[in-house]
Design a protein around this motif. Structure first.
Motif, PDB file in Angstrom:
ATOM      1  N   LEU A 151     139.150  52.006  40.673  1.00 19.10           N
ATOM      2  CA  LEU A 151     140.099  52.453  41.697  1.00 19.10           C
ATOM      3  C   LEU A 151     140.672  51.273  42.477  1.00 19.10           C
ATOM      4  CD1 LEU A 151     138.253  55.641  43.000  1.00 19.10           C
ATOM      5  CD2 LEU A 151     140.299  55.531  41.562  1.00 19.10           C
ATOM      6  N   ALA A 152     139.827  50.281  42.767  1.00 18.66           N
ATOM      7  CA  ALA A 152     140.319  49.087  43.470  1.00 18.66           C
ATOM      8  C   ALA A 152     141.375  48.374  42.638  1.00 18.66           C
ATOM      9  CB  ALA A 152     139.166  48.146  43.773  1.00 18.66           C
ATOM     10  N   ALA A 153     141.152  48.321  41.317  1.00 18.43           N
ATOM     11  CA  ALA A 153     142.119  47.669  40.423  1.00 18.43           C
ATOM     12  C   ALA A 153     143.452  48.406  40.412  1.00 18.43           C
ATOM     13  CB  ALA A 153     141.551  47.591  39.010  1.00 18.43           C
ATOM     14  N   GLY A 154     143.445  49.703  40.736  1.00 20.86           N
ATOM     15  CA  GLY A 154     144.688  50.451  40.808  1.00 20.86           C
ATOM     16  C   GLY A 154     145.356  50.390  42.165  1.00 20.86           C
ATOM     17  N   VAL A 155     144.550  50.414  43.228  1.00 18.61           N
ATOM     18  CA  VAL A 155     145.104  50.449  44.584  1.00 18.61           C
ATOM     19  C   VAL A 155     145.679  49.098  45.001  1.00 18.61           C
ATOM     20  CG1 VAL A 155     144.507  50.718  47.024  1.00 18.61           C
ATOM     21  CG2 VAL A 155     143.666  52.363  45.343  1.00 18.61           C
ATOM     22  N   VAL A 156     144.979  48.011  44.670  1.00 21.96           N
ATOM     23  CA  VAL A 156     145.404  46.683  45.132  1.00 21.96           C
ATOM     24  C   VAL A 156     146.818  46.319  44.667  1.00 21.96           C
ATOM     25  CG1 VAL A 156     144.923  44.202  44.977  1.00 21.96           C
ATOM     26  CG2 VAL A 156     143.071  45.801  45.464  1.00 21.96           C
ATOM     27  N   GLY A 160     151.708  48.643  36.382  1.00 22.07           N
ATOM     28  CA  GLY A 160     150.758  47.552  36.574  1.00 22.07           C
ATOM     29  C   GLY A 160     149.407  48.054  37.031  1.00 22.07           C
ATOM     30  N   ALA A 161     149.398  49.041  37.933  1.00 19.55           N
ATOM     31  CA  ALA A 161     148.140  49.610  38.417  1.00 19.55           C
ATOM     32  C   ALA A 161     147.392  50.307  37.281  1.00 19.55           C
ATOM     33  CB  ALA A 161     148.422  50.583  39.553  1.00 19.55           C
ATOM     34  N   ALA A 162     148.127  51.096  36.466  1.00 24.71           N
ATOM     35  CA  ALA A 162     147.488  51.784  35.345  1.00 24.71           C
ATOM     36  C   ALA A 162     146.917  50.786  34.346  1.00 24.71           C
ATOM     37  CB  ALA A 162     148.499  52.705  34.665  1.00 24.71           C
ATOM     38  N   PHE A 163     147.676  49.728  34.067  1.00 23.58           N
ATOM     39  CA  PHE A 163     147.209  48.679  33.152  1.00 23.58           C
ATOM     40  C   PHE A 163     145.910  48.056  33.648  1.00 23.58           C
ATOM     41  CE2 PHE A 163     147.491  43.921  32.841  1.00 23.58           C
ATOM     42  CZ  PHE A 163     146.953  43.808  31.568  1.00 23.58           C
ATOM     43  N   LEU A 164     145.852  47.700  34.931  1.00 21.43           N
ATOM     44  CA  LEU A 164     144.658  47.048  35.468  1.00 21.43           C
ATOM     45  C   LEU A 164     143.470  47.998  35.491  1.00 21.43           C
ATOM     46  CD1 LEU A 164     146.030  44.856  38.395  1.00 21.43           C
ATOM     47  CD2 LEU A 164     145.393  44.161  36.088  1.00 21.43           C
ATOM     48  N   MET A 165     143.706  49.283  35.711  1.00 17.39           N
ATOM     49  CA  MET A 165     142.605  50.244  35.697  1.00 17.39           C
ATOM     50  C   MET A 165     142.001  50.375  34.303  1.00 17.39           C
ATOM     51  SD  MET A 165     144.163  53.178  38.247  1.00 17.39           S
ATOM     52  CE  MET A 165     142.689  54.212  38.289  1.00 17.39           C
ATOM     53  N   VAL A 166     142.863  50.472  33.283  1.00 19.02           N
ATOM     54  CA  VAL A 166     142.360  50.565  31.908  1.00 19.02           C
ATOM     55  C   VAL A 166     141.657  49.276  31.505  1.00 19.02           C
ATOM     56  CG1 VAL A 166     143.013  50.872  29.492  1.00 19.02           C
ATOM     57  CG2 VAL A 166     144.110  52.256  31.260  1.00 19.02           C
ATOM     58  N   LEU A 167     142.248  48.132  31.872  1.00 21.46           N
ATOM     59  CA  LEU A 167     141.637  46.843  31.551  1.00 21.46           C
ATOM     60  C   LEU A 167     140.272  46.707  32.220  1.00 21.46           C
ATOM     61  CD1 LEU A 167     141.874  44.040  30.243  1.00 21.46           C
ATOM     62  CD2 LEU A 167     143.031  43.257  32.326  1.00 21.46           C
ATOM     63  N   THR A 168     140.169  47.117  33.476  1.00 19.67           N
ATOM     64  CA  THR A 168     138.887  47.060  34.191  1.00 19.67           C
ATOM     65  C   THR A 168     137.851  47.930  33.501  1.00 19.67           C
ATOM     66  OG1 THR A 168     140.003  46.656  36.295  1.00 19.67           O
ATOM     67  CG2 THR A 168     137.752  47.484  36.406  1.00 19.67           C
ATOM     68  N   HIS A 169     138.251  49.141  33.122  1.00 13.99           N
ATOM     69  CA  HIS A 169     137.341  50.049  32.428  1.00 13.99           C
ATOM     70  C   HIS A 169     136.842  49.428  31.121  1.00 13.99           C
ATOM     71  CE1 HIS A 169     135.467  53.511  30.759  1.00 13.99           C
ATOM     72  NE2 HIS A 169     136.485  53.901  30.019  1.00 13.99           N
ATOM     73  N   ALA A 170     137.760  48.794  30.378  1.00 13.92           N
ATOM     74  CA  ALA A 170     137.363  48.155  29.116  1.00 13.92           C
ATOM     75  C   ALA A 170     136.409  46.991  29.358  1.00 13.92           C
ATOM     76  CB  ALA A 170     138.619  47.684  28.368  1.00 13.92           C
ATOM     77  N   LEU A 171     136.705  46.171  30.350  1.00 12.55           N
ATOM     78  CA  LEU A 171     135.857  45.011  30.630  1.00 12.55           C
ATOM     79  C   LEU A 171     134.461  45.414  31.089  1.00 12.55           C
ATOM     80  CD1 LEU A 171     138.376  42.638  32.470  1.00 12.55           C
ATOM     81  CD2 LEU A 171     137.308  42.251  30.247  1.00 12.55           C
ATOM     82  N   SER A 208     136.646  39.354  38.834  1.00  8.82           N
ATOM     83  CA  SER A 208     137.273  38.029  38.865  1.00  8.82           C
ATOM     84  C   SER A 208     138.427  37.954  37.871  1.00  8.82           C
ATOM     85  CB  SER A 208     136.240  36.948  38.538  1.00  8.82           C
ATOM     86  OG  SER A 208     135.220  36.918  39.515  1.00  8.82           O
ATOM     87  N   VAL A 209     138.203  38.479  36.658  1.00  7.15           N
ATOM     88  CA  VAL A 209     139.249  38.435  35.635  1.00  7.15           C
ATOM     89  C   VAL A 209     140.462  39.261  36.059  1.00  7.15           C
ATOM     90  CG1 VAL A 209     139.830  39.148  33.284  1.00  7.15           C
ATOM     91  CG2 VAL A 209     137.669  37.968  33.724  1.00  7.15           C
ATOM     92  N   VAL A 210     140.199  40.476  36.553  1.00  8.28           N
ATOM     93  CA  VAL A 210     141.297  41.404  36.852  1.00  8.28           C
ATOM     94  C   VAL A 210     142.006  41.050  38.149  1.00  8.28           C
ATOM     95  CG1 VAL A 210     141.852  43.803  37.404  1.00  8.28           C
ATOM     96  CG2 VAL A 210     140.286  43.279  35.524  1.00  8.28           C
ATOM     97  N   LEU A 211     141.233  40.904  39.242  1.00 11.23           N
ATOM     98  CA  LEU A 211     141.845  40.757  40.561  1.00 11.23           C
ATOM     99  C   LEU A 211     142.240  39.320  40.893  1.00 11.23           C
ATOM    100  CD1 LEU A 211     139.552  43.203  42.586  1.00 11.23           C
ATOM    101  CD2 LEU A 211     141.802  43.642  41.574  1.00 11.23           C
ATOM    102  N   LEU A 212     141.535  38.346  40.333  1.00  4.55           N
ATOM    103  CA  LEU A 212     141.858  36.951  40.621  1.00  4.55           C
ATOM    104  C   LEU A 212     142.639  36.278  39.494  1.00  4.55           C
ATOM    105  CD1 LEU A 212     138.475  35.769  42.212  1.00  4.55           C
ATOM    106  CD2 LEU A 212     140.519  36.658  43.356  1.00  4.55           C
ATOM    107  N   GLY A 213     142.555  36.841  38.286  1.00  2.00           N
ATOM    108  CA  GLY A 213     143.241  36.235  37.150  1.00  2.00           C
ATOM    109  C   GLY A 213     144.502  36.965  36.749  1.00  2.00           C
ATOM    110  N   VAL A 214     144.332  38.195  36.246  1.00  4.99           N
ATOM    111  CA  VAL A 214     145.471  38.937  35.698  1.00  4.99           C
ATOM    112  C   VAL A 214     146.436  39.393  36.789  1.00  4.99           C
ATOM    113  CG1 VAL A 214     146.148  40.942  34.336  1.00  4.99           C
ATOM    114  CG2 VAL A 214     144.062  39.690  33.760  1.00  4.99           C
ATOM    115  N   LEU A 215     145.922  39.947  37.877  1.00  2.79           N
ATOM    116  CA  LEU A 215     146.781  40.508  38.927  1.00  2.79           C
ATOM    117  C   LEU A 215     147.779  39.502  39.506  1.00  2.79           C
ATOM    118  CD1 LEU A 215     147.626  42.697  40.947  1.00  2.79           C
ATOM    119  CD2 LEU A 215     145.653  42.061  42.342  1.00  2.79           C
ATOM    120  N   PRO A 216     147.342  38.312  39.938  1.00  8.88           N
ATOM    121  CA  PRO A 216     148.326  37.387  40.529  1.00  8.88           C
ATOM    122  C   PRO A 216     149.370  36.886  39.531  1.00  8.88           C
ATOM    123  CG  PRO A 216     146.071  36.760  41.114  1.00  8.88           C
ATOM    124  CD  PRO A 216     145.979  37.777  40.015  1.00  8.88           C
TER     125      PRO A 216
END
Length: 215
Positions: free
Chosen positions: A22-27, A107-118, A129-137
């Motif tokens: 959820l954080a990966a989607g909201v941020v 972008g939010a949907a992508f990060l949520m699916v990616l987070t779930h996979a990771l 770290s990968v999702v919020l500090l790497g991919v998101l920015p």
């Protein structure tokens, strides 16, 4: 005696880490809203109108007015992103703000699916770290480092499909017929987003299959 699987990295892997998902989607939604409201100069530029984004706004508006794709309008991509924009135009009007809001949602949907996979393979700290500090920015919000690639709806759809492909992949010896059909549907949808785009996914799938079989 402590087994190898009881280490913090292994024991922290879970099927559904909802707080992090959820954080990966909201941020990205919050960051996108802040950029559009507080720093519109970063995204609502002349380049936005004269590059792919402006063309897609025109395509969506014309389709909503009754034009037919590929007959009345030249368009180099698959029909899915064009008709998604046409639906947005019919529902509430298509503007630069609506377009970038759609990009934020993708972008939010992508990060949520990616987070779930990771999270099925790595611990929470690594996934975050990968999702919020790497991919998101880099990619997942308007105004991110990779600029134009960030602000294209069809790129957002392709990223979403790639993350879904990562999530759906299973080793050949553990892949059911249903899983193979699901992978085929992902590739078919990819073709509707960008002609020839699925070739990259199929090549990656075959390469990973080959490595799995060799191992």
């Amino acid at each position: 005696m402590t087994s190898p699987d009881s280490t913090s990295g292994s024991s922290d892997r879970v099927a559904y880490d909802w707080p992090l998902i959820l954080a990966a989607g909201v941020v990205p939604l919050l960051l996108g809203a802040v950029v559009m409201l507080r720093r519109p100069d970063l995204v609502f530029t002349v380049d936005f109108l004269t590059h792919d984004q402006g063309v897609q706004l025109l395509i969506g508006d014309r389709l909503a007015s009754g034009a037919m794709l590929y007959r009345d309008l030249a368009y180099p991509y698959g029909p899915l992103p064009a008709y998604v924009l046409a639906a947005a135009a019919l529902l509430g009007g298509l503007s630069a703000q609506v377009y970038l809001s759609l990009v934020c949602a993708l972008g939010a949907a992508f990060l949520m699916v990616l987070t779930h996979a990771l999270r099925q393979h790595v611990d929470r700290a690594t996934a975050a770290s990968v999702v919020l500090l790497g991919v998101l920015p880099l990619t997942a919000t308007p105004g991110a480092v990779l600029g134009g690639y960030t602000n294209n709806s069809y790129i957002g759809l392709e990223r979403m499909l790639l993350a879904t492909l990562v999530l759906a992949w299973r080793p050949p010896d553990r892949r059911s017929a249903a899983a193979s059909v699901w992978l085929g549907l992902i590739f078919g949808t990819w073709q509707l987003v960008k002609f020839g785009g699925a070739a990259f996914g199929i090549a990656a799938w075959l390469a990973v299959d080959a490595l799995s079989i060799a191992a």
